[in-house]
Design an enzyme around this catalytic site. Structure first.
Site, PDB file in Angstrom:
ATOM      1  N   GLY A 176      53.364   2.302  -7.403  1.00 19.88           N
ATOM      2  CA  GLY A 176      53.668   1.337  -8.465  1.00 19.88           C
ATOM      3  C   GLY A 176      54.820   1.820  -9.327  1.00 19.88           C
ATOM      4  O   GLY A 176      55.667   1.036  -9.759  1.00 19.88           O
ATOM      5  N   ASP A 228      44.413   7.006 -15.733  1.00 13.81           N
ATOM      6  CA  ASP A 228      44.239   7.461 -14.342  1.00 13.81           C
ATOM      7  C   ASP A 228      43.020   8.374 -14.182  1.00 13.81           C
ATOM      8  O   ASP A 228      42.607   8.665 -13.063  1.00 13.81           O
ATOM      9  CB  ASP A 228      45.502   8.188 -13.857  1.00 13.81           C
ATOM     10  CG  ASP A 228      46.678   7.225 -13.704  1.00 13.81           C
ATOM     11  OD1 ASP A 228      46.461   6.001 -13.636  1.00 13.81           O
ATOM     12  OD2 ASP A 228      47.831   7.706 -13.662  1.00 13.81           O
ATOM     13  N   LYS A 271      45.189  -1.360 -10.378  1.00 13.25           N
ATOM     14  CA  LYS A 271      45.759  -0.078  -9.931  1.00 13.25           C
ATOM     15  C   LYS A 271      45.797  -0.090  -8.396  1.00 13.25           C
ATOM     16  O   LYS A 271      45.782  -1.149  -7.789  1.00 13.25           O
ATOM     17  CB  LYS A 271      44.941   1.082 -10.486  1.00 13.25           C
ATOM     18  CG  LYS A 271      45.067   1.215 -12.010  1.00 13.25           C
ATOM     19  CD  LYS A 271      46.465   1.578 -12.429  1.00 13.25           C
ATOM     20  CE  LYS A 271      46.623   1.687 -13.926  1.00 13.25           C
ATOM     21  NZ  LYS A 271      48.013   1.874 -14.338  1.00 13.25           N
ATOM     22  N   ARG A 295      49.859  -5.930  -6.051  1.00 15.70           N
ATOM     23  CA  ARG A 295      49.864  -5.536  -7.470  1.00 15.70           C
ATOM     24  C   ARG A 295      50.817  -6.419  -8.280  1.00 15.70           C
ATOM     25  O   ARG A 295      51.847  -6.856  -7.775  1.00 15.70           O
ATOM     26  CB  ARG A 295      50.200  -4.042  -7.591  1.00 15.70           C
ATOM     27  CG  ARG A 295      49.093  -3.207  -6.952  1.00 15.70           C
ATOM     28  CD  ARG A 295      49.348  -1.743  -7.069  1.00 15.70           C
ATOM     29  NE  ARG A 295      49.289  -1.289  -8.450  1.00 15.70           N
ATOM     30  CZ  ARG A 295      49.546  -0.047  -8.816  1.00 15.70           C
ATOM     31  NH1 ARG A 295      49.881   0.853  -7.907  1.00 15.70           N
ATOM     32  NH2 ARG A 295      49.459   0.306 -10.075  1.00 15.70           N
ATOM     33  N   ARG A 308      42.789   8.281  -6.172  1.00 10.97           N
ATOM     34  CA  ARG A 308      42.012   8.783  -7.317  1.00 10.97           C
ATOM     35  C   ARG A 308      40.511   8.528  -7.139  1.00 10.97           C
ATOM     36  O   ARG A 308      39.680   9.285  -7.625  1.00 10.97           O
ATOM     37  CB  ARG A 308      42.527   8.195  -8.632  1.00 10.97           C
ATOM     38  CG  ARG A 308      43.986   8.540  -8.868  1.00 10.97           C
ATOM     39  CD  ARG A 308      44.375   8.687 -10.313  1.00 10.97           C
ATOM     40  NE  ARG A 308      45.808   8.929 -10.396  1.00 10.97           N
ATOM     41  CZ  ARG A 308      46.418  10.109 -10.226  1.00 10.97           C
ATOM     42  NH1 ARG A 308      45.689  11.195 -10.001  1.00 10.97           N
ATOM     43  NH2 ARG A 308      47.720  10.227 -10.309  1.00 10.97           N
TER      44      ARG A 308
END
Ligand code: S3P
Length: 438
Positions: free
Chosen positions: A92, A326, A353, A120, A399
């Site tokens: 991104g 994050d 995200k 996104r 993540r």
């Protein structure tokens, strides 16, 4: 990837790889500057390599000599038209920041990325760039990449963004930088300020202010000269450090030392939250010569949650959210271990995200036995619960995979993480380092 639980305390010291946000910017700003930039600590993960490949496709020479990356800057007007579609991969930051740069060039380009990037929201950059006079369209008309960008000279703008987003802010600042015009971006809370700090070191005239109504404005003046400071030192990524700090929070008797971590206040919300959970955490050898950094030491303690409110809830919301956006998947895992209810709110951005992190974390933590509900803008988690192993689908989100790998250490039995190599997006050495804790 199969991960077994561990009950054995560990004492471990590590250095995490370079900060992802700063690594992207070091290539971009170096490419746009006069002179060469030597980068040390650069993160060689898939996302940052996407940025590197895009700039090479724009005619920028970038040398990789192992520990040192050298960007031979082209100056603000020196990029050349790419011969192919620019591929931002999963990133991104690459997509949004490059949109601003490309919108101000004197050539046309197409910018796209993988399946996640193509879902996104890019309207958040298309709108301000269009207001600056840019010609930028979403090829499929859905406000997402691929983006067709016919570069041209842009004009001044004062933009108010409904979301606190460093990607939106940086996109506009870079568009102004490349067009030699002025821009100001106002956001509801302060998002990470790596662009502003780096712009200053390259000689740009940029100011950031907190407004009386609590919003924040970053304003750049028309640039005449943009010169490399010569060297950029990238500190360790606090977002990567967070997994190891969390592991020590979860395994009794453990202690971790993560060396040389960037602790820029616009990124360090995780440290405040760990303290509110009752962590024994200290910053040693603080160094503020470039971006602030320090060694972070965390010793396991009983999680007494001194930061609960009068109802006994740990509430995480408001202006701290951009400073730990994050880290929220990891924080959700930690919340399953707290002797209270945790309410995470004001974080609707999680839905857009690399995956819908509210849905994907809720789905997977439930599989592991957590008492968690996703809400419109966060989670409600009732702790403490005993987690158990499960088959995890991180939906290709790095993540999520890393947060649940840490959860697996503290869960009974074995956890299987599907598509585990998605961690290469930000931390290729993650599992090797995690296994050292066992
Ligand atoms: C980033 C900004 C954040 C963050 C992302 C990296 C950056 O996104 O979530 O991982 O490098 O500017 P937003 O600014 O869109 O919130």
């Amino acid at each position: 990837m199969r991960i077994s639980s561990t009950h054995r305390p560990f004492r471990y010291e590590l250095t995490v790889p370079g900060d992802k946000s700063i690594s992207h910017r070091s290539i971009m700003f170096g490419a746009l500057a006069n002179g060469d930039t030597q980068i040390t600590g650069f993160l060689k993960s898939a996302d940052c390599l996407s940025t590197m490949a895009c700039f090479r496709a724009l005619g920028v020479e970038i040398e990789d000599a192992g520990d040192i990356i050298t960007v031979h800057g082209k100056g603000l007007h020196g990029l050349s038209a790419p011969q192919k579609v620019l591929d931002a991969g999963n990133s991104g930051t690459t997509t949004r920041l490059m949109s601003g740069i490309l919108a101000a060039q004197d050539f046309a380009s197409t910018l796209t990325g993988d399946a996640s990037i193509q879902k996104r929201p890019m309207k958040r950059v298309i709108e301000p760039l269009t207001a600056m006079g840019a010609d930028i369209t979403s090829e499929k008309g859905n406000g997402c990449a691929p983006l067709l960008i016919r570069g041209r000279k842009l004009h001044d703008i004062e933009w108010t963004s409904p979301v606190a987003s460093a990607q939106v802010k940086s996109c506009i600042l870079l568009a102004a930088l490349c067009s030699g015009c002025a821009a100001s971006v106002t956001e509801p809370a302060l998002s990470r300020d790596h662009s502003e700090r780096m712009l200053l070191t390259f000689g740009a005239d940029i100011r950031s202010t907190k407004n009386p109504d609590g919003t924040f404005t970053s304003a750049i003046a028309p640039a005449h000269d943009f010169t490399s400071p010569g060297k950029i030192v990238v500190p360790g990524d606090i977002s990567s450090a967070a997994y190891f700090l969390a592991a020590a929070m979860m395994i009794p008797g453990s202690e971790i030392l993560v060396k040389n971590v960037g602790i820029n206040p616009t990124r360090a919300g995780i440290l405040t939250v760990l303290e509110r959970m009752g962590a024994d955490i200290s910053a040693e050898n603080a160094n503020v010569s470039g971006e602030p950094c320090a060694d972070l030491r965390l010793k396991h303690t009983e999680l007494t949650v001194p930061g609960c409110d009068e109802n006994g809830d740990l509430v995480i919301g408001g202006e701290i959210i951009p400073a730990l956006i994050d880290e929220l998947p990891m924080i959700a895992v930690l919340a399953t271990k707290l002797p209270c209810r945790t309410i995470i709110k004001d974080a609707a951005e999680l839905k857009v995200k690399e995956s819908d992190r509210i849905a994907v974390m809720t789905e997977n933590l439930k599989k592991m036995g957590a008492d968690i509900e996703g809400t419109a803008d966060g989670f409600v988690i009732n702790g403490p619960t005993r987690l158990h192993g499960a088959e995890i689908d991180p939906h290709l989100d790095h993540r999520i995979a890393m947060s649940l790998a840490v959860a697996a250490l503290a869960a009974e039995g074995e956890t299987v993480i599907r598509d585990a190599d998605c961690v290469n997006i930000s931390y290729p050495e993650f599992y090797r380092e995690l296994m050292e804790l066992l």
